[in-house]
Write an enzyme that holds these catalytic residues in place. Sequence first.
Site, PDB file in Angstrom:
ATOM      1  N   CYS A 166      -0.239   8.739 -10.823  1.00  0.00           N
ATOM      2  CA  CYS A 166      -0.160   8.312  -9.423  1.00  0.00           C
ATOM      3  C   CYS A 166      -1.356   7.419  -9.159  1.00  0.00           C
ATOM      4  O   CYS A 166      -2.504   7.877  -9.219  1.00  0.00           O
ATOM      5  CB  CYS A 166      -0.161   9.536  -8.507  1.00  0.00           C
ATOM      6  SG  CYS A 166      -0.127   9.138  -6.746  1.00  0.00           S
ATOM      7  N   CYS A 173      -6.375   3.387   3.729  1.00  0.00           N
ATOM      8  CA  CYS A 173      -5.045   2.927   4.134  1.00  0.00           C
ATOM      9  C   CYS A 173      -5.082   2.563   5.614  1.00  0.00           C
ATOM     10  O   CYS A 173      -5.754   3.231   6.407  1.00  0.00           O
ATOM     11  CB  CYS A 173      -4.001   4.015   3.886  1.00  0.00           C
ATOM     12  SG  CYS A 173      -2.295   3.514   4.256  1.00  0.00           S
ATOM     13  N   CYS A 177      -0.988   7.073   9.555  1.00  0.00           N
ATOM     14  CA  CYS A 177      -0.049   8.183   9.746  1.00  0.00           C
ATOM     15  C   CYS A 177      -0.842   9.465  10.000  1.00  0.00           C
ATOM     16  O   CYS A 177      -1.741   9.812   9.223  1.00  0.00           O
ATOM     17  CB  CYS A 177       0.839   8.349   8.515  1.00  0.00           C
ATOM     18  SG  CYS A 177       1.821   6.879   8.116  1.00  0.00           S
ATOM     19  N   CYS A 415       0.690  14.513  -2.788  1.00  0.00           N
ATOM     20  CA  CYS A 415       0.998  13.409  -1.871  1.00  0.00           C
ATOM     21  C   CYS A 415       0.375  13.641  -0.508  1.00  0.00           C
ATOM     22  O   CYS A 415       0.496  14.726   0.068  1.00  0.00           O
ATOM     23  CB  CYS A 415       2.515  13.254  -1.720  1.00  0.00           C
ATOM     24  SG  CYS A 415       3.341  12.733  -3.227  1.00  0.00           S
TER      25      CYS A 415
END
Length: 434
Positions: A166, A173, A177, A415
Amino acid sequence: MDPNKLNHDAQPAEGKLIKTRPRAGADGARPQVKPQAEGWTQITSPDGRPTLQFASPRVKQPATHLADLTLAEREAKVVEIGLPKFRAKQLSKHYFEHRTTDPEHMTDLPKDRRDELVETFFPPLLTEVKRLVTDDGATIKFLWRLFDVALVESVLMRYPGRITLCVSSQCGCGMNCPFCATGQAGLTRNMSTAEILDQVVQANRVIAEGGLGRKRESGNGAEPERVNNIVFMGMGEPLANYKRVMNAVHRMIAPSPEGLGMSARGITVSTVGLAPAIRKLADEEIPIIFALSLHAPDDELRDDLIPVNSRWKVEEVLDAAYHYYEKTGRRVSIEYALIKDMNDHAWRADLLADKLNQRGRGWVHVNPIPLNPTPGSIWTSSTREVTREFVDRLNAAGVPTTLRDTRGKEIDGACGQLVATEQDKEEAAAFAAS
């Protein structure tokens, strides 16, 4: 699970699930939790909307590395310093095949020029600060320090028959979110093509040294182990760093000595829904796997859960995803983090199935995944019963759905958990000073 024991307002006839709609009392009167940042302050604009960073801040990028260049560009650069162009192929093999930038190991190069060649083509990129290991050695999370002291992480995982890495594509980022740890720090900068690729090369070095555990012996027709699956699901929004990510993909699939010689079908590029970039990706006509992190089928929830939905709504993003399928023939993956009482209601499973089936059958596969916890958040994953019902409803509607395996939660490597903590920054500073 017996469908008759699922949580519905009415019992299904002949073992079939009854389609539900959003209404008062649906889902056994389960509450509707609204997304909000917990444990940290989400950056918002004057109108109260979460801010989005599409452009990387104008900061210095690392010096040009061999992996930033095509083979032809490497050859031209070698000729510039007075050496025959075949030396570029030798340098490329040392890096991509032998995973080394040590001049002492480059015995096929002129001894009096090795240091110069290494200095010219291999400026320092990723320095390992620490690694955390779990799953009996089958999962490793790396913390990397970049040339400008920025920190990124990547996760190496051994599965039966494959090894997956990954990778990160940005430092931080900008998609903001509220349930993702990476987005809490905002965007520092885009990673270079070579910084993305160096994660793979260094992971291959660790595998070759036996660092991933249960090393398979090569010989008797078996090739040495290496990374054979890449998922762009680390730190960052890959399609917001489109050019460098695609350059990295081209190097991954280019045969040696141009690149790593990987199969395009073993590479997954994920996005939260940058619709124009999805269409651009389709036009590349490279048979990689495309994954859309949807997480909600309705705009009312997704506007808050995935702030980029304020730019490109669910219908537009799904149209772009279907265009990818039409153009490439490659089935699209829909990623869906199941969050308790937020996006896991039965009617949302039904709505998701309806929207996917409206565009046809056989073009998509849904991967629900239990939410991975992040520091400071009280958000939790859905219960086992609710998860099972969500999966069953999609499958019953003819949408292939598989609950996705999650690895690395114990080391914050799953994740949505990748983020450079204050402790990481202190350790990186101490490492640099040592």
